[in-house]
Scaffold this active site. Structure first.
Site, PDB file in Angstrom:
ATOM      1  N   LYS A   7       0.843  -1.134  -0.111  1.00 41.28           N
ATOM      2  CA  LYS A   7       0.016  -0.009   0.152  1.00 41.28           C
ATOM      3  C   LYS A   7       0.911   1.306   0.008  1.00 41.28           C
ATOM      4  O   LYS A   7       0.492   2.266  -0.295  1.00 41.28           O
ATOM      5  CB  LYS A   7      -1.020  -0.026   1.375  1.00 41.28           C
ATOM      6  N   GLY A   8       2.206   1.157   0.374  1.00 40.00           N
ATOM      7  CA  GLY A   8       3.100   2.376   0.420  1.00 40.00           C
ATOM      8  C   GLY A   8       3.198   3.277  -0.561  1.00 40.00           C
ATOM      9  O   GLY A   8       3.880   4.310  -0.511  1.00 40.00           O
ATOM     10  N   GLU A  60       7.480   1.462  -6.375  1.00 42.72           N
ATOM     11  CA  GLU A  60       7.627   1.176  -5.039  1.00 42.72           C
ATOM     12  C   GLU A  60       7.819   2.240  -4.204  1.00 42.72           C
ATOM     13  O   GLU A  60       8.235   3.591  -4.536  1.00 42.72           O
ATOM     14  CB  GLU A  60       8.783   0.189  -4.906  1.00 42.72           C
ATOM     15  N   ASP A  61       7.502   2.163  -2.820  1.00 41.92           N
ATOM     16  CA  ASP A  61       7.743   3.232  -1.944  1.00 41.92           C
ATOM     17  C   ASP A  61       9.196   3.390  -1.437  1.00 41.92           C
ATOM     18  O   ASP A  61       9.877   4.142  -1.620  1.00 41.92           O
ATOM     19  CB  ASP A  61       6.899   3.116  -0.619  1.00 41.92           C
ATOM     20  N   ASP A  64      14.431  -1.709   0.043  1.00 43.47           N
ATOM     21  CA  ASP A  64      15.328  -1.957   1.014  1.00 43.47           C
ATOM     22  C   ASP A  64      16.201  -3.028   1.030  1.00 43.47           C
ATOM     23  O   ASP A  64      17.230  -2.939   0.260  1.00 43.47           O
ATOM     24  CB  ASP A  64      14.458  -2.132   2.309  1.00 43.47           C
ATOM     25  N   VAL A 114      12.024   4.807   8.146  1.00 45.79           N
ATOM     26  CA  VAL A 114      11.192   6.072   7.646  1.00 45.79           C
ATOM     27  C   VAL A 114       9.667   5.907   7.834  1.00 45.79           C
ATOM     28  O   VAL A 114       9.026   4.715   7.354  1.00 45.79           O
ATOM     29  CB  VAL A 114      11.564   6.494   6.442  1.00 45.79           C
ATOM     30  N   ASP A 120       4.595   3.083   6.467  1.00 46.19           N
ATOM     31  CA  ASP A 120       3.862   2.931   7.757  1.00 46.19           C
ATOM     32  C   ASP A 120       4.921   2.187   8.815  1.00 46.19           C
ATOM     33  O   ASP A 120       5.898   1.906   8.531  1.00 46.19           O
ATOM     34  CB  ASP A 120       2.668   1.954   7.461  1.00 46.19           C
ATOM     35  N   ARG A 126       0.668   6.347   7.559  1.00 48.82           N
ATOM     36  CA  ARG A 126       0.705   6.387   5.825  1.00 48.82           C
ATOM     37  C   ARG A 126       0.213   7.554   5.469  1.00 48.82           C
ATOM     38  O   ARG A 126       0.721   8.332   4.359  1.00 48.82           O
ATOM     39  CB  ARG A 126      -0.027   5.239   5.496  1.00 48.82           C
TER      40      ARG A 126
HETATM   41  P1  IMP Z   1      12.592  -5.025   0.869  1.00 51.13           P
HETATM   42  O1  IMP Z   1      11.870  -6.368   0.091  1.00 51.13           O
HETATM   43  O2  IMP Z   1      13.240  -5.289   1.878  1.00 51.13           O
HETATM   44  O3  IMP Z   1      13.226  -4.091  -0.078  1.00 51.13           O
HETATM   45  O4  IMP Z   1      11.374  -4.226   1.331  1.00 51.13           O
HETATM   46  C1  IMP Z   1      10.285  -3.369   0.706  1.00 51.13           C
HETATM   47  C2  IMP Z   1       9.160  -3.074   1.575  1.00 51.13           C
HETATM   48  O5  IMP Z   1       9.539  -3.030   2.950  1.00 51.13           O
HETATM   49  C3  IMP Z   1       8.999  -1.627   1.239  1.00 51.13           C
HETATM   50  O6  IMP Z   1       8.026  -1.805   0.128  1.00 51.13           O
HETATM   51  C4  IMP Z   1       7.913  -1.249   2.665  1.00 51.13           C
HETATM   52  O7  IMP Z   1       6.577  -1.462   2.441  1.00 51.13           O
HETATM   53  C5  IMP Z   1       8.675  -1.937   3.476  1.00 51.13           C
HETATM   54  N1  IMP Z   1       9.635  -1.112   4.188  1.00 51.13           N
HETATM   55  C6  IMP Z   1      10.892  -1.212   4.209  1.00 51.13           C
HETATM   56  N2  IMP Z   1      11.514  -0.005   4.884  1.00 51.13           N
HETATM   57  C7  IMP Z   1      10.528   0.508   5.517  1.00 51.13           C
HETATM   58  C8  IMP Z   1      10.567   1.914   6.405  1.00 51.13           C
HETATM   59  O8  IMP Z   1      11.918   2.411   6.502  1.00 51.13           O
HETATM   60  N3  IMP Z   1       9.509   2.468   6.653  1.00 51.13           N
HETATM   61  C9  IMP Z   1       8.355   1.681   6.247  1.00 51.13           C
HETATM   62  N4  IMP Z   1       8.458   0.631   5.480  1.00 51.13           N
HETATM   63  C10 IMP Z   1       9.536  -0.038   5.066  1.00 51.13           C
END
Ligand code: IMP
Length: 153
Positions: A7-8, A60-61, A64, A114, A120, A126
């Site tokens: 949803k981000g 994507e938001d 990470d 963040v 969130d 959000r």
């Molecule tokens: P990844 O699979 O580790 O790259 O994570 C991506 C998802 O984790 C993002 O689309 C966010 O929904 C969530 N996420 C990662 N870091 C943060 C943060 O600092 N705050 C909030 N959501 C996060």
């Protein structure tokens, strides 16, 4: 075609759409969040529109570890699009586990948690109109810790 990840990415997508002078197709995907012990992510809400033959940009938001994006890109590529690229408001490259290229990045950020503008903690924050740093220890103690201070006046 924009494929926004729920949803981000919603506030970012909404602002980006209003700036666009072409008419993209827009669709949404939702996937379960990756947990190291859960094996892998899975699709909770799939696309309504067929991506085959289209130029697709995943929105994507934040990227990470890259696990979510890598999974999505792999899944979309199997469906025969003409091209697939990724766009993220935030890129926290220092924590990357899967080296996934992100073609369009808003801001690179340090290793901070963040909140806001779609991002969130436990489904809170959000709707904040900006991105702020959150203290994970504080939030783990009380997910609503910032509610009064952030939204007052
Ligand atoms: P990844 O699979 O580790 O790259 O994570 C991506 C998802 O984790 C993002 O689309 C966010 O929904 C969530 N996420 C990662 N870091 C943060 C943060 O600092 N705050 C909030 N959501 C996060």
């Amino acid at each position: 075609m924009l494929v926004a990840v729920l949803k981000g990415s919603i506030p970012f997508l909404a602002d980006m759409l209003r700036e666009m002078t072409i008419v993209p197709l827009v669709d949404f995907m939702s996937i379960s969040s990756y947990a190291p012990d859960s094996g892998r992510v899975r699709i909770i809400k799939d696309l309504d529109i067929d991506v085959s033959g289209r130029d697709v940009v995943v929105v994507e938001d934040i990227v990470d570890t890259g696990l979510t994006l890598a999974y999505l890109l792999g899944e979309l590529r199997r469906r025969g699009p003409r091209s697939v690229a990724a766009c993220a408001l935030l890129d926290r490259a220092a924590r990357r586990i899967v080296p996934t290229p992100v073609e369009f990045v808003g801001f690179e950020i340090e290793d901070l948690y963040v909140l806001g503008y779609g991002l969130d903690y436990a489904e809170r924050y959000r709707n904040l109109d900006r991105v702020i740093e959150g203290d994970l220890e504080v939030l783990q103690g009380d997910p609503d810790a910032y509610v009064d201070g952030l939204y007052a006046g």
